[in-house]
Design an enzyme around this catalytic site. Sequence first.
Site, PDB file in Angstrom:
ATOM      1  CE  LYS A  31      -2.681  -2.080 -10.923  1.00  0.00           C
ATOM      2  NZ  LYS A  31      -3.107  -1.817  -9.536  1.00  0.00           N
TER       3      LYS A  31
HETATM    4  O1  G3P Z   1      -2.029  -1.585  -6.349  1.00  0.00           O
HETATM    5  C1  G3P Z   1      -0.816  -2.204  -6.106  1.00  0.00           C
HETATM    6  C2  G3P Z   1      -0.049  -1.740  -4.894  1.00  0.00           C
HETATM    7  O2  G3P Z   1      -0.127  -0.362  -4.724  1.00  0.00           O
HETATM    8  C3  G3P Z   1      -0.282  -2.555  -3.668  1.00  0.00           C
HETATM    9  O3  G3P Z   1       0.311  -1.993  -2.519  1.00  0.00           O
HETATM   10  O4  G3P Z   1       0.713  -1.963  -0.076  1.00  0.00           O
HETATM   11  O5  G3P Z   1      -0.466  -3.934  -1.122  1.00  0.00           O
HETATM   12  O6  G3P Z   1       1.972  -3.574  -1.482  1.00  0.00           O
HETATM   13  P1  G3P Z   1       0.655  -2.927  -1.244  1.00  0.00           P
END
Ligand code: G3P
Length: 218
Positions: A87
């Site tokens: 990633k």
């Molecule tokens: O892995 C990246 C993403 O899914 C993060 O989600 O909820 O922290 O914006 P969030």
Amino acid sequence: MKFFIDTANLNEIREAQELGILDGVTTNPSLMAKEGISGKNNVFKHYKAICDIVDGDVSAEVIATDYKGIIEEGEELITIDPKIVVKVPMIKDGIKAIKYFSQKGIRTNCTLVFSAGQALLAAKAGATYVSPFIGRLDDISQDGMELIAQIVGIYRNYDYQTEVLAASVRHTMHLINCAEVGADVVTCPLNVITGLLNHPLTDSGLAKFLADHKKVNG
Ligand code: G3P
């Protein structure tokens, strides 16, 4: 649409895997920190533990932000398990690194994508997945779902092989809307996946079926 779980929590990954519908896992440095995983050895061991649970791809994020560092880290990460996808953040050196990885047959997930232009660059560099963040756009009053639909449309125009992996999915409607606009993959917390199970008519219908059965069968 593939279902990935967005967590580094082994119990949650196990639960989703046991449900039989899990296609992969995404992690990020914040999710690893939430589990209290620190130090290279522990981080690598944790990725291995995740890979041992799931059948599909496991995204492991690099910490380096310079081209050389991203390459070195990515090449180390893929030695953990063949399921590892590197990633890489959507930055200039990240795009250069994705191009390098794609030429070497190393799979990548381009993360922190917030615009169609960024998604185009990721596809042109040969990313395996592109991760546009829905919830974080919604948080700043921009329509995250509109971005997913836009990227899906652009990739279809040119037959790009990069898969649209909708990330920052916060609730079941995000997930359902992703399926409506044709996202290839959705990654979300366990509660969003299990939230799909719920409907009050299912609960009341099942209660009635069992009560009627009991009436005649005791
Ligand atoms: O892995 C990246 C993403 O899914 C993060 O989600 O909820 O922290 O914006 P969030």
